[in-house]
Design a protein around this motif. Structure first.
Motif, short mmCIF file in Angstrom:
data_model
loop_
_atom_site.label_atom_id
_atom_site.label_comp_id
_atom_site.label_asym_id
_atom_site.label_seq_id
_atom_site.Cartn_x
_atom_site.Cartn_y
_atom_site.Cartn_z
N LEU A 20 0.81 -1.23 0.00
CA LEU A 20 0.00 0.00 0.00
C LEU A 20 0.85 1.29 0.00
O LEU A 20 0.56 2.22 -0.76
CB LEU A 20 -0.96 0.01 1.20
CG LEU A 20 -2.10 -1.00 1.17
CD1 LEU A 20 -3.02 -0.80 2.38
CD2 LEU A 20 -2.91 -0.89 -0.11
N PRO A 21 1.88 1.41 0.81
CA PRO A 21 2.68 2.66 0.78
C PRO A 21 3.33 2.91 -0.58
O PRO A 21 3.51 4.06 -0.97
CB PRO A 21 3.71 2.44 1.87
CG PRO A 21 3.10 1.45 2.78
CD PRO A 21 2.31 0.52 1.90
N ILE A 57 -5.50 4.95 0.48
CA ILE A 57 -6.07 3.68 0.03
C ILE A 57 -6.72 2.99 1.23
O ILE A 57 -6.10 2.86 2.30
CB ILE A 57 -4.99 2.76 -0.58
CG1 ILE A 57 -4.24 3.48 -1.72
CG2 ILE A 57 -5.61 1.48 -1.10
CD1 ILE A 57 -3.05 2.71 -2.25
N LYS A 58 -7.95 2.55 1.03
CA LYS A 58 -8.68 1.82 2.08
C LYS A 58 -9.10 0.47 1.49
O LYS A 58 -9.71 0.42 0.41
CB LYS A 58 -9.90 2.61 2.55
CG LYS A 58 -9.55 3.94 3.21
CD LYS A 58 -10.83 4.70 3.57
CE LYS A 58 -10.51 5.99 4.28
NZ LYS A 58 -9.83 6.98 3.39
N VAL A 59 -8.80 -0.57 2.20
CA VAL A 59 -9.20 -1.93 1.79
C VAL A 59 -10.22 -2.44 2.81
O VAL A 59 -9.94 -2.49 4.01
CB VAL A 59 -7.98 -2.89 1.74
CG1 VAL A 59 -8.42 -4.28 1.30
CG2 VAL A 59 -6.91 -2.33 0.81
N HIS A 63 -3.85 2.97 4.01
CA HIS A 63 -2.67 3.83 4.03
C HIS A 63 -3.13 5.26 3.73
O HIS A 63 -3.80 5.52 2.72
CB HIS A 63 -1.65 3.41 2.98
CG HIS A 63 -0.42 4.30 3.02
ND1 HIS A 63 0.59 4.12 3.94
CD2 HIS A 63 -0.07 5.38 2.28
CE1 HIS A 63 1.52 5.03 3.75
NE2 HIS A 63 1.15 5.82 2.73
N PRO A 64 -2.83 6.19 4.60
CA PRO A 64 -2.10 6.03 5.87
C PRO A 64 -2.92 5.19 6.85
O PRO A 64 -4.13 5.09 6.75
CB PRO A 64 -1.93 7.47 6.37
CG PRO A 64 -2.16 8.34 5.18
CD PRO A 64 -3.12 7.61 4.31
N VAL A 76 -13.39 -4.60 -1.25
CA VAL A 76 -13.57 -3.25 -1.79
C VAL A 76 -12.26 -2.46 -1.65
O VAL A 76 -11.65 -2.46 -0.57
CB VAL A 76 -14.71 -2.49 -1.07
CG1 VAL A 76 -14.73 -1.02 -1.53
CG2 VAL A 76 -16.04 -3.15 -1.34
N ILE A 77 -11.87 -1.83 -2.77
CA ILE A 77 -10.71 -0.93 -2.75
C ILE A 77 -11.24 0.50 -2.98
O ILE A 77 -11.89 0.78 -4.00
CB ILE A 77 -9.70 -1.27 -3.86
CG1 ILE A 77 -9.30 -2.75 -3.77
CG2 ILE A 77 -8.48 -0.36 -3.77
CD1 ILE A 77 -8.59 -3.12 -2.50
#
Length: 497
Positions: free
Chosen positions: A83-84, A93-95, A114-115, A176-177
């Motif tokens: 992710l970073p 980014i959220k998963v 991330h963060p 979900v991304i």
């Protein structure tokens, strides 16, 4: 006609007021004309920028979903390190994961981000995402891919813009991304923002406004300074205020030299007036003294010449007439010089013609009646001009004197004054012989006379010259015309007030 129109257009274009008005129109019109162009460019820029952000979100989502096909602890560790690397340029980014068999939006759980989001804020972050309504759009089939432009406030209170949402169904459930970008990383961008609200436009308008004020202040300062100069000139001309000067009234440092030159010119004119008067007096005294000696010397010569000596007597008569003529010429020259000096220091004031003209005409009515000449006067009520009592008195005296000299007995002289637009018109009509057409343009000239005995009885052709000079000094004009039947008209036009 075309030439007169061209002159008017040229004068209008050179006018200070015209250029000031044009400048105001330009400053007002330019922002209006270019705003639509700038607004369109801003919209295109925003659209392009957002398409780039959305495409970046899509690529991140497509790159991450394969890692989620066979999710395991090892895959989770790889996801945390990946992710970073993908979240370059401030992308968030959220998963999220929803277990199989559940379709409720609040059943999504954070898997990674991330963060990173602290454990204390996970619940708040989840609630904020549910409140956006986006998670509720993900159906049971978990087949949803869409570019976004949705404002979002995360759990820490920072504003974000969500750019892409992608989902994929696996045997374990729905993944979900969700990508977003902190607003601080996309300065001045907002999908709903109007162009006039942008900081760059506000700064540009401030600079433009400052330039407009600066340019207009230059125009207005110069305009006010000219008006002050005009008031000083009017005060000097009318004598309404003493002690004032152009330098004292000047507010523009660059015009100090011009103002000082004007003040020096006024001083020089007043000095010239004094010198002209002094020279006129000295010249007249210097020339008349020898003439007096000649006249006195003729007496013993006349006694010595016998009465029967016709040639001698004729020579003496010629000398006497020549001395008289020369004396009159000297007096006329002195009168001209004094009149010229008077013009240089005449104060202009508002003159009530209904008050002044009857007094001037009355002085000539008695002389006219002795020759059976009627004098009629008709002055429009309330008629006022900007002039000088002494100059108008001199004008009327010379014109009426001229009319009396040429008017036959049992005739009339008519004086009328009436308004004509911005001018006051004074007409003096007589019933004399008029003027030859060839002489009409010369009657206001210096030392021009139509009298047969030119030079005798004080007629040296300076009366109408003084008339023209005085009228022009008051900003007016004078013309002479023959009347249709018989007689001559002097028409004087002076500015009304």
């Amino acid at each position: 006609m075309e030439r007169a129109g061209s002159r008017r257009i040229g004068r209008l274009w050179r006018s200070f007021v015209t250029k000031l008005v044009v400048t105001l129109i330009v400053f007002a019109a330019v922002p209006v004309l270019i705003y639509d162009l700038l607004d369109e460019a801003d919209r295109e820029r925003n659209a392009l920028l957002f398409r780039i952000m959305q495409e970046e979100g899509r690529l991140i989502s497509e790159g991450l979903l394969p890692y989620l096909e066979e999710f395991s602890p090892k895959a989770a560790a790889e996801l945390e390190g990946l992710l970073p690397k993908l979240a370059a340029g401030g992308t968030t980014i959220k998963v999220l994961f929803r277990p199989a068999g559940s379709t409720k939006p609040n059943r999504f759980f954070f898997v990674a981000s991330h963060p990173k989001v602290s454990g204390a804020m996970l619940d708040a972050e989840q609630r904020n995402l549910v409140d956006t309504g986006l998670l509720s759009k993900i159906s049971e089939s978990c087949d949803f891919r869409r570019s976004l432009a949705t404002d979002f406030t995360n759990a820490s209170g920072e504003e974000e813009v969500m750019t892409y949402l992608g989902s994929r169904y696996t045997s374990n459930g729905c993944w979900v991304i969700l990508t977003s970008l902190a607003r601080r990383h996309i300065l001045y961008f907002s999908p709903d923002r109007q162009y006039w609200q942008t900081p760059e436009l506000k700064v540009a308008l401030a600079i433009y406004g400052f330039m407009a004020v600066l340019v207009l202040s230059i125009f207005t300062d110069a305009w006010r300074n000219l008006r002050r100069f005009s008031r000083v000139a009017h005060a000097l001309r009318t004598g309404s205020k003493t002690g004032t000067s152009f330098r004292d009234q000047n507010r523009i440092p660059e015009l100090d030299g011009v103002a000082s030159d004007f003040d020096e010119l006024v001083v020089a004119l007043r000095r010239s007036e004094q010198l002209i008067r002094q020279a006129a007096e000295e010249n007249a005294h210097a020339l008349k003294a020898p003439l007096a000696v000649i006249s006195q010397s003729l007496e013993p010569i006349r006694r010595a010449v016998p009465v029967d000596n016709a040639p001698g007597r004729k020579s003496l008569d010629l000398i006497e007439r020549s001395v008289e003529r020369l004396d009159a010429q000297i007096s006329a020259a002195r009168r001209i010089e004094e009149a010229t000096a008077e013009l240089m220091d005449q104060r202009m004031t508002v003159i009530e013609l209904p008050r002044l003209l009857p007094v001037l005409v009355e002085e000539y009515r008695t002389r006219a009646e002795d020759r059976d000449i009627a004098v009629h006067l008709d002055v429009a009520p309330g008629l006022r001009v900007l002039g000088n009592d002494n100059l108008i008195e001199s004008v009327m005296e010379n014109v009426l004197e001229n009319a009396l000299d040429f008017s036959p007995s049992h005739s009339a002289i008519r004086v009328a004054a009436a308004p004509d637009g911005g001018m006051a018109v004074i007409r003096i009509d007589d019933e004399g012989p008029g003027v030859k057409e060839g002489d009409r343009d010369n009657i206001f000239g210096h030392h021009f006379s139509t009298r047969l005995a030119d030079g005798l009885n004080g007629n040296y052709g300076i009366g109408l010259w003084i008339v023209r000079r005085n009228v022009e000094a008051m900003g007016g004009t004078v013309i002479g015309t023959n009347l249709p039947a018989r007689g001559f008209r002097i028409e004087i036009r002076l500015p009304r007030r």
